[in-house]
Write a protein that holds these residues in place. Sequence first.
Motif, PDB file in Angstrom:
ATOM      1  N   LEU B 112      41.352  34.025  45.552  1.00 60.83           N
ATOM      2  CA  LEU B 112      41.618  35.359  46.111  1.00 60.83           C
ATOM      3  C   LEU B 112      41.187  36.416  45.095  1.00 60.83           C
ATOM      4  O   LEU B 112      41.103  36.138  43.897  1.00 60.83           O
ATOM      5  N   GLY B 113      40.930  37.621  45.586  1.00 58.38           N
ATOM      6  CA  GLY B 113      40.537  38.722  44.711  1.00 58.38           C
ATOM      7  C   GLY B 113      41.690  39.218  43.859  1.00 58.38           C
ATOM      8  O   GLY B 113      42.859  39.009  44.206  1.00 58.38           O
ATOM      9  N   VAL B 114      41.366  39.870  42.746  1.00 57.54           N
ATOM     10  CA  VAL B 114      42.415  40.359  41.854  1.00 57.54           C
ATOM     11  C   VAL B 114      42.009  41.717  41.267  1.00 57.54           C
ATOM     12  O   VAL B 114      40.835  41.965  40.983  1.00 57.54           O
ATOM     13  N   PHE B 115      43.002  42.584  41.155  1.00 57.73           N
ATOM     14  CA  PHE B 115      42.781  43.937  40.630  1.00 57.73           C
ATOM     15  C   PHE B 115      43.685  44.184  39.430  1.00 57.73           C
ATOM     16  O   PHE B 115      44.809  43.666  39.381  1.00 57.73           O
ATOM     17  N   LEU B 116      43.175  45.010  38.498  1.00 58.37           N
ATOM     18  CA  LEU B 116      44.050  45.585  37.476  1.00 58.37           C
ATOM     19  C   LEU B 116      44.762  46.758  38.135  1.00 58.37           C
ATOM     20  O   LEU B 116      44.130  47.595  38.789  1.00 58.37           O
ATOM     21  N   PHE B 117      46.088  46.821  37.961  1.00 59.07           N
ATOM     22  CA  PHE B 117      46.915  47.874  38.563  1.00 59.07           C
ATOM     23  C   PHE B 117      47.362  48.781  37.409  1.00 59.07           C
ATOM     24  O   PHE B 117      48.317  48.461  36.697  1.00 59.07           O
ATOM     25  N   GLU B 118      46.616  49.889  37.214  1.00 61.12           N
ATOM     26  CA  GLU B 118      46.923  50.795  36.098  1.00 61.12           C
ATOM     27  C   GLU B 118      47.994  51.786  36.532  1.00 61.12           C
ATOM     28  O   GLU B 118      47.842  52.455  37.556  1.00 61.12           O
ATOM     29  N   HIS B 119      49.085  51.869  35.738  1.00 59.21           N
ATOM     30  CA  HIS B 119      50.188  52.741  36.122  1.00 59.21           C
ATOM     31  C   HIS B 119      50.229  54.057  35.343  1.00 59.21           C
ATOM     32  O   HIS B 119      50.904  54.999  35.760  1.00 59.21           O
ATOM     33  N   ARG B 120      49.549  54.126  34.205  1.00 54.32           N
ATOM     34  CA  ARG B 120      49.517  55.393  33.449  1.00 54.32           C
ATOM     35  C   ARG B 120      48.510  56.335  34.114  1.00 54.32           C
ATOM     36  O   ARG B 120      47.486  55.881  34.627  1.00 54.32           O
ATOM     37  N   VAL B 121      48.785  57.639  34.048  1.00 56.69           N
ATOM     38  CA  VAL B 121      47.923  58.611  34.728  1.00 56.69           C
ATOM     39  C   VAL B 121      46.569  58.755  34.032  1.00 56.69           C
ATOM     40  O   VAL B 121      45.524  58.780  34.681  1.00 56.69           O
ATOM     41  N   ARG B 122      46.588  58.810  32.716  1.00 53.75           N
ATOM     42  CA  ARG B 122      45.334  59.061  31.995  1.00 53.75           C
ATOM     43  C   ARG B 122      44.524  57.784  31.769  1.00 53.75           C
ATOM     44  O   ARG B 122      45.107  56.692  31.697  1.00 53.75           O
ATOM     45  N   PRO B 123      43.204  57.909  31.629  1.00 45.16           N
ATOM     46  CA  PRO B 123      42.363  56.736  31.356  1.00 45.16           C
ATOM     47  C   PRO B 123      42.872  55.950  30.151  1.00 45.16           C
ATOM     48  O   PRO B 123      43.274  56.549  29.151  1.00 45.16           O
ATOM     49  N   VAL B 124      42.867  54.632  30.260  1.00 42.27           N
ATOM     50  CA  VAL B 124      43.390  53.760  29.210  1.00 42.27           C
ATOM     51  C   VAL B 124      42.440  52.585  29.025  1.00 42.27           C
ATOM     52  O   VAL B 124      41.767  52.165  29.965  1.00 42.27           O
ATOM     53  N   SER B 125      42.423  52.040  27.842  1.00 38.81           N
ATOM     54  CA  SER B 125      41.680  50.811  27.600  1.00 38.81           C
ATOM     55  C   SER B 125      42.697  49.669  27.526  1.00 38.81           C
ATOM     56  O   SER B 125      43.640  49.725  26.740  1.00 38.81           O
ATOM     57  N   ARG B 126      42.525  48.659  28.386  1.00 40.11           N
ATOM     58  CA  ARG B 126      43.495  47.570  28.459  1.00 40.11           C
ATOM     59  C   ARG B 126      42.881  46.253  28.043  1.00 40.11           C
ATOM     60  O   ARG B 126      41.717  45.981  28.342  1.00 40.11           O
ATOM     61  N   ARG B 127      43.684  45.430  27.406  1.00 43.14           N
ATOM     62  CA  ARG B 127      43.293  44.053  27.132  1.00 43.14           C
ATOM     63  C   ARG B 127      43.702  43.206  28.336  1.00 43.14           C
ATOM     64  O   ARG B 127      44.795  43.380  28.873  1.00 43.14           O
ATOM     65  N   VAL B 128      42.830  42.319  28.744  1.00 41.41           N
ATOM     66  CA  VAL B 128      43.179  41.344  29.785  1.00 41.41           C
ATOM     67  C   VAL B 128      42.804  39.968  29.243  1.00 41.41           C
ATOM     68  O   VAL B 128      41.640  39.731  28.881  1.00 41.41           O
ATOM     69  N   LEU B 129      43.796  39.079  29.138  1.00 43.19           N
ATOM     70  CA  LEU B 129      43.517  37.722  28.665  1.00 43.19           C
ATOM     71  C   LEU B 129      43.174  36.866  29.873  1.00 43.19           C
ATOM     72  O   LEU B 129      43.928  36.838  30.857  1.00 43.19           O
ATOM     73  N   VAL B 130      42.037  36.193  29.813  1.00 39.89           N
ATOM     74  CA  VAL B 130      41.627  35.333  30.921  1.00 39.89           C
ATOM     75  C   VAL B 130      41.527  33.907  30.387  1.00 39.89           C
ATOM     76  O   VAL B 130      41.049  33.682  29.268  1.00 39.89           O
ATOM     77  N   SER B 131      42.031  32.960  31.138  1.00 35.91           N
ATOM     78  CA  SER B 131      41.930  31.569  30.687  1.00 35.91           C
ATOM     79  C   SER B 131      41.817  30.649  31.891  1.00 35.91           C
ATOM     80  O   SER B 131      42.117  31.029  33.024  1.00 35.91           O
ATOM     81  N   PHE B 132      41.355  29.442  31.614  1.00 35.22           N
ATOM     82  CA  PHE B 132      41.172  28.445  32.671  1.00 35.22           C
ATOM     83  C   PHE B 132      41.661  27.111  32.132  1.00 35.22           C
ATOM     84  O   PHE B 132      41.417  26.770  30.975  1.00 35.22           O
ATOM     85  N   GLN B 133      42.377  26.390  32.981  1.00 34.84           N
ATOM     86  CA  GLN B 133      42.800  25.043  32.628  1.00 34.84           C
ATOM     87  C   GLN B 133      42.436  24.138  33.792  1.00 34.84           C
ATOM     88  O   GLN B 133      42.865  24.383  34.924  1.00 34.84           O
ATOM     89  N   GLY B 134      41.619  23.137  33.509  1.00 33.58           N
ATOM     90  CA  GLY B 134      41.233  22.250  34.602  1.00 33.58           C
ATOM     91  C   GLY B 134      40.001  21.454  34.240  1.00 33.58           C
ATOM     92  O   GLY B 134      39.758  21.167  33.068  1.00 33.58           O
ATOM     93  N   VAL B 135      39.234  21.139  35.269  1.00 36.21           N
ATOM     94  CA  VAL B 135      38.088  20.255  35.135  1.00 36.21           C
ATOM     95  C   VAL B 135      36.811  21.095  35.112  1.00 36.21           C
ATOM     96  O   VAL B 135      36.661  22.008  35.929  1.00 36.21           O
ATOM     97  N   MET B 136      35.926  20.785  34.154  1.00 38.17           N
ATOM     98  CA  MET B 136      34.663  21.511  34.027  1.00 38.17           C
ATOM     99  C   MET B 136      33.560  20.761  34.770  1.00 38.17           C
ATOM    100  O   MET B 136      33.699  19.573  35.063  1.00 38.17           O
ATOM    101  N   GLU B 137      32.461  21.446  35.029  1.00 39.24           N
ATOM    102  CA  GLU B 137      31.325  20.844  35.731  1.00 39.24           C
ATOM    103  C   GLU B 137      30.851  19.557  35.059  1.00 39.24           C
ATOM    104  O   GLU B 137      30.490  18.591  35.716  1.00 39.24           O
ATOM    105  N   GLU B 138      30.851  19.549  33.720  1.00 40.37           N
ATOM    106  CA  GLU B 138      30.286  18.394  33.006  1.00 40.37           C
ATOM    107  C   GLU B 138      31.288  17.265  32.778  1.00 40.37           C
ATOM    108  O   GLU B 138      30.932  16.225  32.225  1.00 40.37           O
ATOM    109  N   ASP B 139      32.537  17.482  33.167  1.00 37.13           N
ATOM    110  CA  ASP B 139      33.582  16.452  32.947  1.00 37.13           C
ATOM    111  C   ASP B 139      33.347  15.251  33.871  1.00 37.13           C
ATOM    112  O   ASP B 139      32.929  15.400  34.996  1.00 37.13           O
TER     113      ASP B 139
END
Lengths: 139, 139, 139
Positions: B112-139
């Motif tokens: 499903l699609g996913v959005f960052l939901f920014e709650h502060r009014v002014r422009p902000v720079s956010r860190r987003v940690l992305v990770s994956f756990q599972g089976v890779m193409e070459e496994d």
Amino acid sequence: MRHCSHEWQVNNGGRGLYELTQKLQDWLREVDARVGWANLFVPHTSASLLLQENADPDVRADILDYFARLVPDGDHGFRHRNEGPDDMSAHLRSVLTQNSLIIPVREGRAALGVFLFEHRVRPVSRRVLVSFQGVMEED
Amino acid sequence: MRHCSHEWQVNNGGRGLYELTQKLQDWLREVDARVGWANLFVPHTSASLLLQENADPDVRADILDYFARLVPDGDHGFRHRNEGPDDMSAHLRSVLTQNSLIIPVREGRAALGVFLFEHRVRPVSRRVLVSFQGVMEED
Amino acid sequence: MRHCSHEWQVNNGGRGLYELTQKLQDWLREVDARVGWANLFVPHTSASLLLQENADPDVRADILDYFARLVPDGDHGFRHRNEGPDDMSAHLRSVLTQNSLIIPVREGRAALGVFLFEHRVRPVSRRVLVSFQGVMEED
């Protein structure tokens, strides 16, 4: 990759926020977690979990006040009142927050602080399931 | 099974919804993810994440309006106002939504699609940690 | 450690709570899950998931009533009304609850009950993605 899990008994002083961050860090170090995901899970429906920095105590007071207004104790609309005016409000506050949190772990440390969010007024003893899935130091 | 992770810096234009779906798909392809779970994690307490299709923009406008009514900026009940009228409301909107999402991955694609939901009014720079756990193409 | 996944089609009778606990337990037994994490994921934005014991039916009635007050159908503030008065309210109830849940599994059993939380009024058929990551009986 491995999975390891444990269970904590967390005795709290009733409605409020109780920091679990250090407890989680200690457990991650104990099991030699390096990189992966930690999960905290509260198997109760009248307490929940909150990702939060241990910053300004005013933030924590405002969170408690806000939930007191959003889901008032003893609301006359509630059918379920078996355990008093904070029974159904506690269930609903739990529904509006989270009982299961995945927290990324890097270099053995969780990415953000976490609190137990107790919704019942009186002191309660809660089970918290903690687990880690990922790579250990010795892998 | 493997674990891999990365960190994004997401500069946004202030309060609003910012789609991360394509960024996530691109990263999943880059790391050769096949089947498993992706996690997005926002290590901030005044922004969150939202599972949403990029459908009708009216839905996104209604979501923002609804939260403006549910947790008004500058509420006189708030103690914590250090960073202005949108400070505590941003924390509470984050508490009522989610900072950590597990999204199933099949055939290398997020469910499903996913959005960052920014709650502060002014422009902000956010860190987003992305990770994956599972089976890779070459496994 | 392994990952396995499946997809359910859940036909429901419209707005309400539908228990998935037994369905999840049966699936965990079928795949020989021992210890790890289960994930349930609803890839729709007008239905969600709820961790809940199958206790007092009054609790479930109160949850439905509370959400009817918190996010009223046909609110005049909503722009998005394509599919009727329960369209945007269903999206918002989904935003305020959860579409993805990690549930710890020990000795092949999930740690708490789980329900599909249908927000649309009319009967709907929903996809629910179920997956498990962890250790199997034969590992």
